[in-house]
Design an enzyme around this catalytic site. Structure first.
Site, PDB file in Angstrom:
ATOM      1  N   THR A  91     -27.878 -52.298   0.479  1.00 28.71           N
ATOM      2  CA  THR A  91     -27.632 -50.993   0.071  1.00 28.71           C
ATOM      3  C   THR A  91     -29.373 -50.886  -0.557  1.00 28.71           C
ATOM      4  O   THR A  91     -29.807 -49.598  -0.217  1.00 28.71           O
ATOM      5  CB  THR A  91     -26.756 -50.649  -1.122  1.00 28.71           C
ATOM      6  OG1 THR A  91     -25.420 -50.853  -0.456  1.00 28.71           O
ATOM      7  CG2 THR A  91     -26.762 -49.150  -1.511  1.00 28.71           C
ATOM      8  N   ARG A 104     -10.757 -32.669  37.138  1.00 32.03           N
ATOM      9  CA  ARG A 104     -11.056 -31.744  38.241  1.00 32.03           C
ATOM     10  C   ARG A 104     -10.083 -31.896  39.279  1.00 32.03           C
ATOM     11  O   ARG A 104      -9.980 -30.834  40.050  1.00 32.03           O
ATOM     12  CB  ARG A 104     -12.092 -33.079  39.048  1.00 32.03           C
ATOM     13  CG  ARG A 104     -13.346 -33.450  38.287  1.00 32.03           C
ATOM     14  CD  ARG A 104     -14.240 -33.963  39.566  1.00 32.03           C
ATOM     15  NE  ARG A 104     -15.734 -33.956  38.869  1.00 32.03           N
ATOM     16  CZ  ARG A 104     -16.108 -34.770  37.949  1.00 32.03           C
ATOM     17  NH1 ARG A 104     -15.393 -35.879  37.675  1.00 32.03           N
ATOM     18  NH2 ARG A 104     -17.415 -34.521  37.505  1.00 32.03           N
ATOM     19  N   CYS A 145      -2.429 -34.301  31.064  1.00 34.18           N
ATOM     20  CA  CYS A 145      -3.474 -34.226  31.918  1.00 34.18           C
ATOM     21  C   CYS A 145      -3.417 -35.287  33.359  1.00 34.18           C
ATOM     22  O   CYS A 145      -2.336 -35.003  34.077  1.00 34.18           O
ATOM     23  CB  CYS A 145      -4.933 -34.580  31.409  1.00 34.18           C
ATOM     24  SG  CYS A 145      -6.303 -33.938  32.389  1.00 34.18           S
ATOM     25  N   GLY A 157     -18.645 -40.636   9.550  1.00 33.90           N
ATOM     26  CA  GLY A 157     -17.781 -39.697   9.912  1.00 33.90           C
ATOM     27  C   GLY A 157     -16.843 -39.160   9.150  1.00 33.90           C
ATOM     28  O   GLY A 157     -16.482 -38.056   8.867  1.00 33.90           O
ATOM     29  N   HIS A 179      -5.237 -30.685  27.397  1.00 32.19           N
ATOM     30  CA  HIS A 179      -5.084 -31.678  26.222  1.00 32.19           C
ATOM     31  C   HIS A 179      -4.530 -31.167  24.894  1.00 32.19           C
ATOM     32  O   HIS A 179      -5.524 -30.651  24.329  1.00 32.19           O
ATOM     33  CB  HIS A 179      -6.590 -32.300  26.149  1.00 32.19           C
ATOM     34  CG  HIS A 179      -6.772 -33.210  27.310  1.00 32.19           C
ATOM     35  ND1 HIS A 179      -6.749 -34.636  27.235  1.00 32.19           N
ATOM     36  CD2 HIS A 179      -7.830 -32.910  28.425  1.00 32.19           C
ATOM     37  CE1 HIS A 179      -7.041 -35.034  28.536  1.00 32.19           C
ATOM     38  NE2 HIS A 179      -7.815 -34.135  29.278  1.00 32.19           N
ATOM     39  N   LYS A 203     -22.046 -57.372  -3.223  1.00 29.20           N
ATOM     40  CA  LYS A 203     -23.479 -57.426  -3.114  1.00 29.20           C
ATOM     41  C   LYS A 203     -24.221 -56.095  -2.936  1.00 29.20           C
ATOM     42  O   LYS A 203     -23.744 -55.342  -1.903  1.00 29.20           O
ATOM     43  CB  LYS A 203     -24.093 -58.466  -1.907  1.00 29.20           C
ATOM     44  CG  LYS A 203     -23.544 -59.719  -2.066  1.00 29.20           C
ATOM     45  CD  LYS A 203     -24.492 -60.399  -3.531  1.00 29.20           C
ATOM     46  CE  LYS A 203     -24.116 -61.886  -3.691  1.00 29.20           C
ATOM     47  NZ  LYS A 203     -24.842 -62.239  -4.954  1.00 29.20           N
ATOM     48  N   GLU A 218      -3.831 -32.695  22.415  1.00 28.22           N
ATOM     49  CA  GLU A 218      -4.248 -33.311  21.284  1.00 28.22           C
ATOM     50  C   GLU A 218      -5.340 -32.812  20.564  1.00 28.22           C
ATOM     51  O   GLU A 218      -5.915 -33.204  19.606  1.00 28.22           O
ATOM     52  CB  GLU A 218      -4.383 -34.909  21.720  1.00 28.22           C
ATOM     53  CG  GLU A 218      -5.672 -35.251  22.533  1.00 28.22           C
ATOM     54  CD  GLU A 218      -5.404 -34.942  24.127  1.00 28.22           C
ATOM     55  OE1 GLU A 218      -4.470 -34.285  24.468  1.00 28.22           O
ATOM     56  OE2 GLU A 218      -6.103 -35.688  24.799  1.00 28.22           O
TER      57      GLU A 218
HETATM   58  N1  GLN Z   1      -8.592 -37.904  36.558  1.00 35.01           N
HETATM   59  C1  GLN Z   1      -7.820 -36.531  36.645  1.00 35.01           C
HETATM   60  C2  GLN Z   1      -8.943 -35.580  36.951  1.00 35.01           C
HETATM   61  O1  GLN Z   1      -9.893 -35.784  36.957  1.00 35.01           O
HETATM   62  C3  GLN Z   1      -7.342 -36.531  35.017  1.00 35.01           C
HETATM   63  C4  GLN Z   1      -8.382 -36.250  34.044  1.00 35.01           C
HETATM   64  C5  GLN Z   1      -7.885 -36.556  32.664  1.00 35.01           C
HETATM   65  O2  GLN Z   1      -6.770 -36.958  32.599  1.00 35.01           O
HETATM   66  N2  GLN Z   1      -8.560 -36.060  31.815  1.00 35.01           N
HETATM   67  O3  GLN Z   1      -8.216 -34.531  37.471  1.00 35.01           O
END
Ligand code: GLN
Length: 534
Positions: free
Chosen positions: A191, A462, A381, A17, A507, A187, A509
């Site tokens: 390959t 969720r 999150c 990757g 998120h 070696k 990140e």
């Molecule tokens: N478990 C939590 C939810 O579903 C947080 C999910 C997470 O951190 N990605 O809301």
């Protein structure tokens, strides 16, 4: 359209990757428009239902696709926006073939691996071609040549190369050159054998990338070239990166892989301009400052479980000329030893996302420690949900406050399911997923960090901040600094009485890039540097 296929031989975890992404970086810097995709031969429809122990991080795209973490590398190494078309699994291929069979699309024919399954795989290549306005598509095939489950993908590529015209296709095989200490030799036989397997299927690689601890001598190159039927200059050394994965493109560039690929594909472009990449790598490798940030999680022993978070720290650190030393703290060990034992002396604390109740109390202790000791804190999150629970318990004195994920009977459900999530019976692909827009309250820390009012961020969860508790929390000093534009869901919280305490339901990140660190990570690193200077 030009196609590059990257296969792997000898062993897994070769850095295929990274090789694919690094080649993408080089070609993009030659002025080409590049996208990348991954074919994964496993039977899960997507990695969304897999444990991080099986699979590492699940990388989420703008459109909500839950994908392989290599797509994270692709987006970080190449300026591309990927979609669910860019990650194909055997599970998706068979799901689609069986769906068509039941619908009667095959008109009474016997449904077979060839042509029906291979057609389905090739269709994805054509669909990605159509959806992307690019010059080159790099496709990485997961697994190792010789695996039974990957065979059908390779057969599809063989057919595809004929259809697309051999001049438009470049096959790259990534292999390992193991060093045998007792013999004092590197070696080449594994390959040779793995290329032989590829040729059995009818694929002749154009380029061999040799993953090596050392270098590849002229003699070794000649030997590999002869046995594998390529020119010696098409044998490329890919050394173990010394300091950072971002050295990958620089390393591949030493053997001029971009020249070979472009010549093979008939692309007349100048050599890559790597100035900004070089300066980024220099800041990563030789920073002036250093801070220590604890990441308090559940999958701390796994290198890959919080991949994008660690990368985001690299980007944010480079922007501040600062090395971010990440101290991985197992949330459960905080439950056993107390927060101080693990978090004393940290310049910052991050609680990442997660599922399930193991380690939850340890994370709550970490958030409390950060709040009370005025240590810069970023919650992501689940990390935001934890910060809310902690605030409810210790500031609002709602002692048994919790998320209904961990305690369905809690009298104070400060985090709970949204209505539409309550009736779901299946697990795959039905969280709140992908990018959505949030509106930031001006004048808040969040507003200052972003310098914008509307931002788009990716989600995967969720449970939500329960709006019934909003007013009480705000009265007690919590600031809700961003809401989702469409539904008014709480997206960001912060504590203005603290030097840097901020947490988001999304998120960040997934959108941090080299030379474009995410504002929240950038803010945390800056605050950690200030904390250290105290
Ligand atoms: N478990 C939590 C939810 O579903 C947080 C999910 C997470 O951190 N990605 O809301």
């Amino acid at each position: 359209m030009k196609y590059i296929f990257v296969t792997g031989g000898v062993v897994s975890s070769l850095g295929k990757g990274l090789a694919a992404a690094s080649l993408g970086t080089l070609l993009e810097r030659c002025g080409l428009r590049v996208t990348l995709q991954k074919f994964d031969p496993y039977l899960n429809v997507d990695p969304g239902t897999m444990s991080p122990y099986q699979h590492g991080e699940v990388y989420v795209l703008n459109d909500g696709a839950e994908t392989d973490l290599d797509l994270g590398h692709y987006e970080r190494f190449v300026d591309c926006r990927l979609s669910r078309l860019n990650n194909l699994t055997s599970g998706q291929v068979f799901e689609s073939v069986l769906h068509k069979e039941r619908r009667g699309d095959y008109l009474g024919k016997t449904v077979q691996y060839i042509p029906h399954v291979t057609d389905e795989i090739k269709k994805r290549l054509y669909d990605v071609t159509e959806a992307n306005d690019v010059d080159v598509i790099i496709t990485e095939i997961g697994g190792t040549v010789g695996d039974m489950e990957g065979h059908i993908f390779l057969e599809a590529l063989r057919q595809f190369a004929l259809e697309a015209g051999r001049g438009n296709v470049c096959f790259i095989h990534v292999t390992l050159l193991p060093y045998i200490k007792a013999a004092g030799e590197q070696k080449t036989k594994p390959t040779q054998q793995s290329v032989a397997r590829l040729r059995e299927i009818g694929i002749q690689p154009d380029i061999i990338i040799c993953r090596t601890e050392r270098d590849v001598s002229e003699e070794e190159r000649r030997k590999i070239a002869m046995f594998c039927n390529v020119e010696p200059k098409n044998v490329i050394a890919f050394r173990d990166v010394k300091n950072t994965i971002y050295e990958g493109p620089l390393d591949l560039n030493r053997d001029k892989i971009d020249r070979i690929v472009c010549k093979r594909l008939g692309l007349a472009v100048p050599p890559p301009d790597l100035d900004d990449w070089l300066s980024f790598v220099d800041h990563v490798v030789n920073p002036e400052h250093a801070v220590r940030v604890a990441v308090v999680g559940k999958y701390i022993s796994l290198q890959d479980a919080y991949k994008s978070i660690y990368e985001s720290f690299t980007h944010a650190g480079a922007a501040h000329d600062c090395r971010v030393e990440i101290v991985r703290v197992d949330a459960q060990s905080i439950e056993e030893d107390g927060a101080d034992a693990h978090l004393r002396g940290m310049d910052g604390i991050l609680v990442p996302g997660g599922f399930g109740d193991r380690g939850i109390e340890g994370k709550i202790l970490a958030a409390q420690y950060a709040r009370e000791r005025r240590i810069p804190f970023l919650g992501i999150c689940l990390g935001m949900q934890i910060a809310v629970i902690e605030f409810a318990r210790h500031i609002l004195a709602l002692e048994s406050a919790n998320s209904t994920e961990f305690d369905p009977e809690t009298p104070f459900p400060v985090i709970c399911l949204q209505e539409e999530q309550k009736h779901l019976k299946t697990m795959g692909g039905n969280m709140r997923l992908g990018a959505c827009e949030a509106e930031i309250k001006p004048g808040t820390l969040c507003g200052k960090l972003y310098g914008r009012v509307i931002v788009s961020e990716r989600h995967r969860h969720r449970y939500e901040f329960n709006p019934e508790y909003r007013a009480r929390m705000e009265k007690a000093g919590m600031v809700i600094s961003a809401l989702s534009r469409e539904q008014g869901l709480v997206e960001v919280i912060e504590l203005p009485s603290h030097p840097f305490f901020i947490a988001c339901q999304y998120h960040p990140e997934f959108q941090s890039r080299p030379n474009h660190p995410h504002p929240l990570f950038s803010g945390l690193v800056e605050a950690a540097m200030a904390q250290k200077a105290l």
